[in-house]
Design an enzyme around this catalytic site. Sequence first.
Site, PDB file in Angstrom:
ATOM      1  N   CYS A 114     -34.667  92.782 -73.334  1.00  0.00           N
ATOM      2  CA  CYS A 114     -35.760  93.457 -74.020  1.00  0.00           C
ATOM      3  C   CYS A 114     -35.127  94.290 -75.129  1.00  0.00           C
ATOM      4  CB  CYS A 114     -36.501  94.350 -73.031  1.00  0.00           C
ATOM      5  SG  CYS A 114     -37.431  95.664 -73.818  1.00  0.00           S
ATOM      6  N   ASP A 159     -16.671  76.776 -41.185  1.00  0.00           N
ATOM      7  CA  ASP A 159     -17.784  75.957 -41.652  1.00  0.00           C
ATOM      8  C   ASP A 159     -17.228  74.850 -42.536  1.00  0.00           C
ATOM      9  OD1 ASP A 159     -20.369  75.312 -41.696  1.00  0.00           O
ATOM     10  OD2 ASP A 159     -21.040  76.957 -42.971  1.00  0.00           O
ATOM     11  N   CYS A 177     -38.626 101.476 -73.992  1.00  0.00           N
ATOM     12  CA  CYS A 177     -39.158 100.650 -72.898  1.00  0.00           C
ATOM     13  C   CYS A 177     -39.161 101.488 -71.617  1.00  0.00           C
ATOM     14  CB  CYS A 177     -38.287  99.405 -72.719  1.00  0.00           C
ATOM     15  SG  CYS A 177     -38.696  98.477 -71.237  1.00  0.00           S
ATOM     16  N   LYS A 212     -15.212  79.954 -35.934  1.00  0.00           N
ATOM     17  CA  LYS A 212     -15.698  78.582 -36.120  1.00  0.00           C
ATOM     18  C   LYS A 212     -15.860  78.338 -37.618  1.00  0.00           C
ATOM     19  CE  LYS A 212     -19.015  75.278 -34.334  1.00  0.00           C
ATOM     20  NZ  LYS A 212     -19.154  74.562 -35.584  1.00  0.00           N
ATOM     21  N   CYS A 270     -41.291  91.621 -73.570  1.00  0.00           N
ATOM     22  CA  CYS A 270     -40.958  92.398 -72.375  1.00  0.00           C
ATOM     23  C   CYS A 270     -42.220  92.628 -71.536  1.00  0.00           C
ATOM     24  CB  CYS A 270     -40.350  93.732 -72.803  1.00  0.00           C
ATOM     25  SG  CYS A 270     -40.122  94.851 -71.421  1.00  0.00           S
ATOM     26  N   TYR A 303      -7.294  73.558 -40.750  1.00  0.00           N
ATOM     27  CA  TYR A 303      -6.793  74.353 -39.629  1.00  0.00           C
ATOM     28  C   TYR A 303      -6.965  73.534 -38.351  1.00  0.00           C
ATOM     29  CZ  TYR A 303      -6.214  78.908 -41.967  1.00  0.00           C
ATOM     30  OH  TYR A 303      -5.783  79.932 -42.749  1.00  0.00           O
ATOM     31  N   GLU A 350     -11.737  81.674 -31.187  1.00  0.00           N
ATOM     32  CA  GLU A 350     -11.386  81.097 -32.489  1.00  0.00           C
ATOM     33  C   GLU A 350     -12.575  81.145 -33.445  1.00  0.00           C
ATOM     34  OE1 GLU A 350      -9.779  77.137 -31.703  1.00  0.00           O
ATOM     35  OE2 GLU A 350      -9.366  77.760 -29.652  1.00  0.00           O
ATOM     36  N   CYS A 392     -42.842  96.728 -71.889  1.00  0.00           N
ATOM     37  CA  CYS A 392     -43.178  97.433 -73.139  1.00  0.00           C
ATOM     38  C   CYS A 392     -43.605  96.490 -74.258  1.00  0.00           C
ATOM     39  CB  CYS A 392     -41.995  98.279 -73.598  1.00  0.00           C
ATOM     40  SG  CYS A 392     -40.650  97.282 -74.285  1.00  0.00           S
ATOM     41  N   LYS A 398     -22.954  81.565 -32.246  1.00  0.00           N
ATOM     42  CA  LYS A 398     -23.253  81.495 -33.678  1.00  0.00           C
ATOM     43  C   LYS A 398     -23.718  82.831 -34.247  1.00  0.00           C
ATOM     44  CE  LYS A 398     -22.864  77.003 -34.515  1.00  0.00           C
ATOM     45  NZ  LYS A 398     -23.930  76.251 -35.099  1.00  0.00           N
TER      46      LYS A 398
HETATM   47  O1  I6G Z   1     -16.563  71.613 -33.649  1.00  0.00           O
HETATM   48  C1  I6G Z   1     -15.612  72.469 -33.271  1.00  0.00           C
HETATM   49  C2  I6G Z   1     -15.258  73.503 -34.071  1.00  0.00           C
HETATM   50  C3  I6G Z   1     -14.267  74.386 -33.691  1.00  0.00           C
HETATM   51  C4  I6G Z   1     -14.971  72.263 -32.019  1.00  0.00           C
HETATM   52  C5  I6G Z   1     -13.965  73.175 -31.625  1.00  0.00           C
HETATM   53  C6  I6G Z   1     -13.625  74.232 -32.493  1.00  0.00           C
HETATM   54  O2  I6G Z   1     -12.677  75.073 -32.094  1.00  0.00           O
HETATM   55  C7  I6G Z   1     -12.375  76.167 -32.908  1.00  0.00           C
HETATM   56  N1  I6G Z   1     -13.348  73.008 -30.456  1.00  0.00           N
HETATM   57  C8  I6G Z   1     -13.706  71.984 -29.664  1.00  0.00           C
HETATM   58  C9  I6G Z   1     -13.032  71.833 -28.358  1.00  0.00           C
HETATM   59  C10 I6G Z   1     -14.683  71.083 -30.042  1.00  0.00           C
HETATM   60  N2  I6G Z   1     -15.319  71.241 -31.219  1.00  0.00           N
HETATM   61  C11 I6G Z   1     -15.108  69.965 -29.181  1.00  0.00           C
END
Ligand code: I6G
Length: 675
Positions: free
Chosen positions: A430, A119, A436, A117, A412, A225, A115, A415, A318
Site C-alpha cells: 500500500c 518422516d 493508511c 520416527k 489498499c 539412518y 528412537e 485506506c 505419534k
Molecule cells: O517404520 C518404522 C520406522 C521406524 C519401523 C521401525 C522404526 O524404528 C525406528 N522399526 C521397526 C521394527 C519397524 N518399522 C517394523
Amino acid sequence: MNNPDVAKQLDVLRSQLNDYNYQYYVLDDPSVPDAEYDRLMRELEALEEKHPELISHDSPTQKVSGQASDAFTPVQHEVPMLSLDNAFADEEFSAFDKRIQDRLKRSWTVEYSCEPKLDGLAVSILYEQGLLVRAATRGDGQVGENITNNVKTIANVPLRLRGNNYPQRLEVRGEVFMPKQGFEKLNEQQKAADKKVFVNPRNAAAGSLRQLDPKITASRPLLFYAYSVGLVEGEVEALANRHSERLQQLTIWGLPVCKEIDTALGAQQCHDYFAKIGQQRDDLSYEIDGVVFKVNDIEVQKELGFVARAPRWAIAQKFPAQEQMTKLLEVEFQVGRTGAITPVARLDPVFVGGVTVSNATLHNQDEIHRLGVKKGDTVVIRRAGDVIPQVVSVVSHLRPEDAENIVFPEHCPVCESNIEKLEGEAVARCTGGLFCGAQRKEAMKHFASRKALDVDGLGDKLVEQLVDQKLVKGPADFFKLDVAQLANMERMGEKSASNLVNALITAKTTTLPKFLYSLGIREVGETTAANLANHFLNLEALKEASLEQLQEVNDVGVIVAQHVFHFFREQHNLEVINDLLDVGLNWPSIEAKSEDQQPLNGQTFVLTGTLQTMDRNQAKAQLQGLGAKVSGSISAKTHFLVAGEKAGSKLTKAQDLGVEVLTEEELIHLFTQYS
Ligand code: I6G
C-alpha cells in the site's frame, strides 16, 4: 607406474575417503575440511579414468554411477518388512507396556529402545560379504522395488561395511529422508528453475528416490539412518542381544544411526523421552512424526512375536499431525507496518499441530499463483511448531464447480491508496504510508513493543483501541494520555491506567538505538539501529548523512541506506520525531569509542559452521562491539574466517583466497584478550 603400484595407490585413496566419510556421517566428527575430501576424490577419479580396469564396485567414485537397468523390478523380502502399531497418547503406550507384561506373565520393568520416527521412506539394504548388493523399498512388506543404484548414491550409505566381523549376509533396514535444510534449498532451486516444488521433505525424499536416473537421486540431499537388522546369515553370534547394542554395532560397521536414540526403563521413562523429543522436534535437522519404542531384549522380542503384520514388541507413538485438509472459505488482505499486503486464507477451523487453526498465510500474489488455489478449494494446511500456519497445496480433485478465483486488490483495503509492486519484489505494498490506518496502527504497536520503547502495559490490543477511538494519531500522543482516558478502555481500571501513565513517563528516557528502532524505518532492525547509532553517535548527524556515508556503517548496504536516507527526507517522519522530542523523549549521549575500545576496527570477519559455546549472533555482536565488521560472504577483502563445526564452502573459499581461518577456541581467546 606399474599396475600393482597404481592398485596400491587406489587402495590408499579409497580407504582414506571411506574413513573421512565415516568420520563425517557416522561419527559426526570430521577430521579434515570438505575441500580436502574433494581433492582426494578428484585424485581418485583421475587415477581411475586412466586405469578403468582397476575400478571396483565399492570405490567411492561408484556412488554416482551404475545404470538403472534393474530399477523398480520386484524384490521379494526374505524376512517380511512389517509395519508398526500406533499409539496417540501416553495412556495408549502404558496399555501397550501392560499388554507386554501380561503376555509374558511376569511383572518387571521392561527396557525399551527409544528412537525418533523419521518422516521418510523405509528401505532395506542388503550387504553380502560386506558389499552393498541390493536395496529395495518396503513395498507391501512382502515385495518391494529394486532401488539399488539410487540408494548407492546416498552420501552416508556405505558401499562396503567397515571391519571384518560382520555376518556374510546382513540386511539393514532404516529410513531414507531429506534433512529440512536440504529440502528448503532443493525447493528454492526447483522454484528458480520453474520446476515442481515438493510439499514436504517426505515427498521430496520419495520423489528423489524414485528416479530412473540415479544421477538425479545423487544430486538430491538424501540421508539414511539404520533402525534395525532384517535378514542375518553367518556369524549371527557377532550380533548383540540387545537392540540398542545392535544399533551401536551397525555404526561400527559404518552404518549411520540417529544420534537421538536412547533406552528407557518402564513406561514413565518412555513418556519422559517422548516429551523430550517433542520439545526438541523443531530444532532437529530432520522431520519426525513420533517416537518408536521397541522392547530392547531380542530374546524377549522373539518370545512376544507378531500379530497380523506388526511386531508385538514395538509401537510408534505419534505426535499430533502437522498437516490436515480443510476448506478455504475466503481470502482477506492484511496490511502490515511497512504496507506489505499479505493474503490470509480464512479456513473452516481444523485441528492441526495440536491447535485449532482458522487462518493461514498465503504469503503473496506469486504464492497464490504457484499454488493455483481458489476460494472454495480443499487445501492442505501445515502448522509446525510456532510457525504461522501455511497453505501447502490444493487437493485439486476436490475442487467444487463454483470455486472462485482469488483477485489481488489494486487498492489498499483499508485506506484505498494505490497498491504497487516493484519490479523483482514478491511483495505488493500500500502506498499510503502513515496516512493508511492499518500501517499507522502497526507502526504504533511497533513503537510501544519490547525491543523498541518497551512500554509496560501498552500491548497490541490497547494500542488498537486507542487508535480506533482516535485518542492517538502519532506515537507522541501516547505520552499525552491521562489516567481517566486510559481507565475507560476495555479491561483497564484506575490502577492499571495509572501504572501505564507511570510506565510512559519511564519510557521517555530511552537509548538512541532503541529510539531509532522504534521509528520503524524499513529494514532497520535492532542490530542495524545499534550500528547506525554507534556510527553517527547522535540523531542530527544521522539525519544529515548522505547515501555514501550511510553505507560506511557496518551491515548497511545500498538498499538499507536508501530506506534510511528517504525516511529522514519525508516531512511527516520529521514531524513525528519533533513531536516526540517535544513531549520529552530523551536518551543519554553516546561517547565515541576510543581506538583501544575498538581494537578490531577496520577488520572484516565472516562466521561459518556451528559454534559450540555461543550462537553466531552473539559472536557477531561481540565482534561488532570490538569494532569489527561482520560480513555474510567471503571475498579477498575478508581478514578472518571463523570456522565452526561442519564449515563448508566458505572455508574452502577462504583457503583458496588465503584468508586467515580462526577456530572457535581462537575466537574466544581473541574476546578474552580484549575484554
Ligand atoms: O517404520 C518404522 C520406522 C521406524 C519401523 C521401525 C522404526 O524404528 C525406528 N522399526 C521397526 C521394527 C519397524 N518399522 C517394523
